[in-house]
Design an enzyme around this catalytic site. Structure first.
Site, PDB file in Angstrom:
ATOM      1  CD  GLN A   1      -4.932  -1.802  -6.366  1.00 17.59           C
ATOM      2  OE1 GLN A   1      -4.214  -1.066  -7.030  1.00 17.59           O
ATOM      3  NE2 GLN A   1      -4.447  -2.548  -5.380  1.00 17.59           N
TER       4      GLN A   1
ATOM      5  CG  HIS B   1       3.496  -0.216   3.311  1.00 16.86           C
ATOM      6  ND1 HIS B   1       2.461  -0.199   4.213  1.00 16.86           N
ATOM      7  CD2 HIS B   1       2.967  -0.663   2.139  1.00 16.86           C
ATOM      8  CE1 HIS B   1       1.356  -0.612   3.621  1.00 16.86           C
ATOM      9  NE2 HIS B   1       1.628  -0.907   2.363  1.00 16.86           N
TER      10      HIS B   1
ATOM     11  CG  LEU C   1       2.449   4.276   4.508  1.00 13.79           C
ATOM     12  CD1 LEU C   1       3.503   5.371   4.372  1.00 13.79           C
ATOM     13  CD2 LEU C   1       2.502   3.326   3.312  1.00 13.79           C
TER      14      LEU C   1
ATOM     15  N   GLY D   1       6.960  -5.740  -2.714  1.00 14.04           N
ATOM     16  CA  GLY D   1       7.118  -6.810  -1.729  1.00 14.04           C
ATOM     17  C   GLY D   1       6.639  -8.158  -2.256  1.00 14.04           C
TER      18      GLY D   1
ATOM     19  NE  ARG E   1      -7.990  -5.523   1.798  1.00 16.00           N
ATOM     20  CZ  ARG E   1      -7.401  -5.333   0.617  1.00 16.00           C
ATOM     21  NH1 ARG E   1      -6.203  -5.857   0.383  1.00 16.00           N
ATOM     22  NH2 ARG E   1      -7.993  -4.621  -0.327  1.00 16.00           N
TER      23      ARG E   1
ATOM     24  CG  MET F   1       3.884  -6.549   9.397  1.00 12.65           C
ATOM     25  SD  MET F   1       4.814  -5.111   9.855  1.00 12.65           S
ATOM     26  CE  MET F   1       5.506  -5.711  11.384  1.00 12.65           C
ATOM     27  CB  SER F   2      -1.712  -7.138   5.564  1.00 15.29           C
ATOM     28  OG  SER F   2      -2.848  -6.661   4.866  1.00 15.29           O
TER      29      SER F   2
END
Ligand code: AMP
Length: 295
Positions: free
Chosen positions: A68, A44, A40, A154, A194, A191-192
Site C-alpha cells: 500500500q 487505534h 499505536l 476508523g 505520521r 491522531m495519526s
C-alpha cells in the site's frame, strides 16, 4: 461485560494465527480484528476498546504493508516499535498481536491482488496510485488468516472504510464491519502515527486541517451550498498556514466519492495536506444546516 485477556500472545506466523483462530472459534468464542500498521496511538486503541467490549477475543494485526506504499513514500521510515505496541496491547487486555513478516505475507512468486473499482479513482486513490489495491489485498488476506467475526476501522480513513465495505459486500465475506469516529488530540488534530514526523513548528501548523474543516462546517450551517466556494476557501485557509500545501480538497458524495456542486443532503469534506514532508488526512461529514457526530 467481556473478559479481557491476561496475557498477550504475540503470533508471527500465518500457520500459528490460523491454529489460534480455529481453536478460538471451535470454543464458541467471537473474534474481533483491528488491522493496523502499528505505531499505536489512542486512535487505534479506541478501536481496540470497542472490539474488547463486543467480542470475546481481540486480535490486533501490526503489519507495515509494503503493497500500500508507492515508490518514494515512507515505507522504509514508517515508525516500527513492536515492543511499545506489545506493551500497549497487553495493558489493554488484547488476546493476540499478529505481526507477520513481509516475506510470510508476500512470499516469492506472490501474484494475487484485489482491485475495488470506481470509488478508488478519486481522493487518496488518485494521489496514491495502487494504495487501495494494497489495502484491499492485505485486508482480505488478514480476514482469511484471522477469520474474525467483526473487524474495526476508523472513519479517519473514510475512503478506506468504503473500500473495505465494498470488498466485504462484493466478495461475500462473513465478517461484520464496525466503523468508529475520528479520535483527536485536544487541539483537534486527528491522531495519526505520521504525526510523529512533525517538528514542533509543523505540529502547530497541522492544526489547520481540523480548523479549516470546522470553518467549512460553520459555513454550511449558515447556508453556504456552493462546493466551489467552499473548496476555494478551504484551500486558501490551509495554504495561508506555514508549511502547509494542499494535496486535495474534496467535497464529494460519501458513497461514490464524486465531487459535488452543491452540499445537498449530505457531503463528505475530505482533506489531504502536506505539512512539510508529512502528508496528513482528515475529513468530516456535513449535512445542510446540521453537523454530523463525526465532525
Ligand atoms: P493505520 O495503522 O493508520 O493503518 O490505522 C489502523 C486503523 O486505525 C484504521 O482503521 C484507521 O482508520 C484507524 N485509525 C487511525 N487513526 C485513527 C484515529 N485518529 N481515530 C480513529 N481511528 C483511527
Amino acid at each position: 461485560m467481556k473478559t479481557r485477556s491476561r496475557t498477550l500472545h504475540p503470533i508471527a506466523t500465518i500457520a500459528g494465527m490460523k491454529v489460534w483462530s480455529k481453536a478460538t472459534r471451535a470454543a464458541g468464542k467471537t473474534i474481533g480484528l483491528v488491522p493496523t500498521l502499528g505505531g499505536l496511538h489512542d486512535g487505534h486503541l479506541s478501536l481496540v476498546q470497542r472490539s474488547l467490549a463486543t467480542c470475546d477475543a481481540t486480535v490486533v494485526s501490526v503489519f507495515v504493508n509494503p503493497t500500500q506504499f508507492g515508490p518514494g513514500e515512507d515505507f522504509d521510515r514508517y515508525p516500527r516499535d513492536l515492543e511499545s505496541d506489545r506493551r500497549k496491547l497487553e495493558a489493554a487486555g488484547v488476546a493476540v498481536m499478529f505481526h507477520p513478516s513481509v516475506e510470510a505475507m508476500y512470499p516469492r512468486g506472490y501474484k494475487t491482488f484485489v482491485d475495488v473499482e470506481a470509488i478508488t479513482d478519486a481522493l487518496c486513490g488518485k494521489s496514491r496510485p495502487g494504495f487501495f489495491r494494497g489495502v484491499a489485498t492485505v485486508v482480505l488476506k488478514l480476514f482469511n488468516i484471522v477469520q474474525p467475526h467483526q473487524a474495526f476501522f476508523g472513519e479517519k480513513d473514510f475512503q478506506q472504510l468504503a473500500v473495505v465495505e465494498t470488498l466485504v459486500r462484493d466478495l461475500n465475506l462473513d465478517v461484520s464491519l464496525v466503523r468508529l469516529p475520528i479520535f483527536r488530540e485536544p487541539d483537534g488534530l486527528a491522531m495519526s502515527t505520521r504525526n510523529l514526523y512533525l517538528s514542533p513548528a509543523e505540529r502547530k501548523s497541522a492544526r489547520v486541517l481540523s480548523r479549516a474543516l470546522e470553518e467549512a462546517q460553520q459555513r454550511v450551517r449558515r447556508g453556504e451550498q456552493s462546493c466551489d466556494q467552499l473548496r476555494t476557501r478551504l484551500r486558501n485557509r490551509i495554504e495561508s498556514e506555514n508549511h502547509a500545501q494542499v494535496d486535495y480538497v474534496s467535497i464529494c458524495d460519501p458513497e461514490t466519492f464524486r465531487e459535488k456542486d452543491h452540499v445537498g443532503d449530505r457531503a463528505l469534506i475530505a482533506l489531504a495536506v502536506r505539512i512539510g514532508q508529512t502528508r496528513l488526512i482528515d475529513n468530516c461529514l456535513v449535512r445542510s444546516f446540521e453537523c454530523s457526530e463525526s465532525c
